[in-house]
Design a protein around this motif. Sequence first.
Motif, mmCIF file in Angstrom:
data_model
loop_
_atom_site.group_PDB
_atom_site.id
_atom_site.type_symbol
_atom_site.label_atom_id
_atom_site.label_comp_id
_atom_site.label_asym_id
_atom_site.label_seq_id
_atom_site.Cartn_x
_atom_site.Cartn_y
_atom_site.Cartn_z
ATOM 1 N N VAL A 165 0.961 -1.127 -0.139
ATOM 2 C CA VAL A 165 -0.022 0.054 -0.032
ATOM 3 C C VAL A 165 1.028 1.277 0.104
ATOM 4 O O VAL A 165 0.321 2.172 0.276
ATOM 5 N N ARG A 166 2.123 1.108 -0.346
ATOM 6 C CA ARG A 166 3.133 2.310 -0.160
ATOM 7 C C ARG A 166 2.638 3.472 -1.143
ATOM 8 O O ARG A 166 3.241 4.463 -0.902
ATOM 9 N N ASP A 167 1.818 3.115 -2.037
ATOM 10 C CA ASP A 167 1.596 4.367 -3.281
ATOM 11 C C ASP A 167 0.392 5.122 -2.574
ATOM 12 O O ASP A 167 0.100 6.239 -3.492
ATOM 13 N N ASP A 168 -0.094 4.686 -1.561
ATOM 14 C CA ASP A 168 -1.377 5.626 -1.026
ATOM 15 C C ASP A 168 -1.054 5.913 0.417
ATOM 16 O O ASP A 168 -1.233 5.181 1.326
ATOM 17 N N LYS A 169 -0.604 7.272 0.499
ATOM 18 C CA LYS A 169 -0.356 7.580 1.807
ATOM 19 C C LYS A 169 -1.475 7.400 3.074
ATOM 20 O O LYS A 169 -0.942 6.913 4.116
ATOM 21 N N LYS A 170 -2.484 7.684 2.674
ATOM 22 C CA LYS A 170 -3.607 7.379 3.833
ATOM 23 C C LYS A 170 -3.735 5.797 4.337
ATOM 24 O O LYS A 170 -3.716 5.843 5.340
ATOM 25 N N GLU A 171 -3.670 4.970 3.120
ATOM 26 C CA GLU A 171 -3.634 3.772 3.505
ATOM 27 C C GLU A 171 -2.581 3.246 4.311
ATOM 28 O O GLU A 171 -2.550 2.330 5.039
ATOM 29 N N GLN A 225 -6.035 7.379 12.033
ATOM 30 C CA GLN A 225 -6.863 7.002 10.790
ATOM 31 C C GLN A 225 -7.830 6.068 11.219
ATOM 32 O O GLN A 225 -7.777 4.946 10.754
#
Length: 473
Positions: free
Chosen positions: A73-79, A202
């Motif tokens: 999930v490293r491409d989605d900062k929130k996730e 979060q």
Amino acid sequence: MAVQALLGKNFIMNILLAASSLIFPVITYPYVSRILLPDGTGRVAFAVSVVSYFTMTASLGIPTYGIRACAGVRDDKKELSQTVQEIFLINAAMTLLVCLVFAFCLAFVPKFQDDRALFLVCGISLLFNLVGMEWLYKALEQYQYITFRSIAFKALSVALMFVMIRSREDYLQYGFLTIFAGVGSNIFNFFHARRYITFVPQRPYRLKRHLRPILILFALTVTTTIYTNLDTVMLGFLKDSETVGYYNAAVKIKELLATIVAGLGSVLLPRISYYIKNGQFEKFQELIRRSFAFVTVFAIPLCVYFIIMSDYSIDLFYGPAYENSVLPMRLILPTLICIGLTNTIGIQILVPTDREKLVVYSTCAGAVTDLILNAVLIPVLGASGAALGTLAAEIVVLLVQLWFIRSEIRSFCTLIQLKKILSALVPATVILLFLHTALHLHTFFMLCVTAAVFFPVYLGVLLLLQYKIKLRG
């Protein structure tokens, strides 16, 4: 092409990190071991080994699971932030529980009370291991940051050793400095993490989704730590600090070499996890083939060279007082090959493909083997018995893992070219044996001269045989 360049850069960074793990001990071991002697270094080794069990329990399976979970999930900062916070909360709860148990042991276990101050100092690493989140940086493939940060704290630790360790009574300071680099790195990691994630809660947290894989990997960590540290702990209880000191000297050199052999694996894990998550199985297989080739071409000659030159290596690192470490070192060094191969099979093939249970089964077999052989051999053979137990355990783990991937092994091992490796090793070994017998140089120059002959001969014959290993595409 950019991905291959990144892998090449990460590999170089990991080699630098491994080199620092070799160079700094070369500077400090001869100094520290001659001042503290086997009893002092053995006391610290025993305390560090015991505390490692508490650290392992507090970490659960997070050091490995965190890399896999965050890489996906490293491409989605929130996730990514939510994933990191969830894993951190699980880790924090377990760390608190383990700290309470550790405090109980300090108060009531006689062996802890004998060196309470030393155990308390080493136990500091329990708290700071929580905030380090090294798994996050590995998932993001931030190996340049990891390398330079680690080297900086190691260098500071080395400087402090020469200032703080002056007599046999300074083993407490040595205990502190053995964890100093890790503690400092973990503190720095925590504040640096804001560059990649947010600490704003979060919610809603989904802790349950992480528990099963974390617990499976925890079982793997438990069994692995048992058969890697059990020998030192059992020596401490069944023998004495001096025997632990002799054995620890052999193990330290083996661990330094294992860092090089397993160096490529830690670089490839996040990339392998990323490929599998995105269905890029051909790229996954290619990376595994390169990893097998790297392990075999480097682990085998390192093992042979240091088995033959163990007497000079021990003398350089630790001095003549550690002569009894030579035989344990020779007995335990073949584990280099096993460690390299099981790292590739277990951590790079089975774990990323959701077959963690198979790794647990293999390490359980190794742990049982180690426990039984240690109980039988340590009372009779001391440090050499512990070395034999560890060697047998590593062989059992490798054989079990090879059985698990027996249907896949041919597709992964096409680049190994074992015949060429052995053909290059024979003349290099014959020359090394001759030099070991014929030359009578100072320890440092003996190692320099023999290494300057053995490894070029080995690599030169490999080149003549047209052996090729690609680390970049």
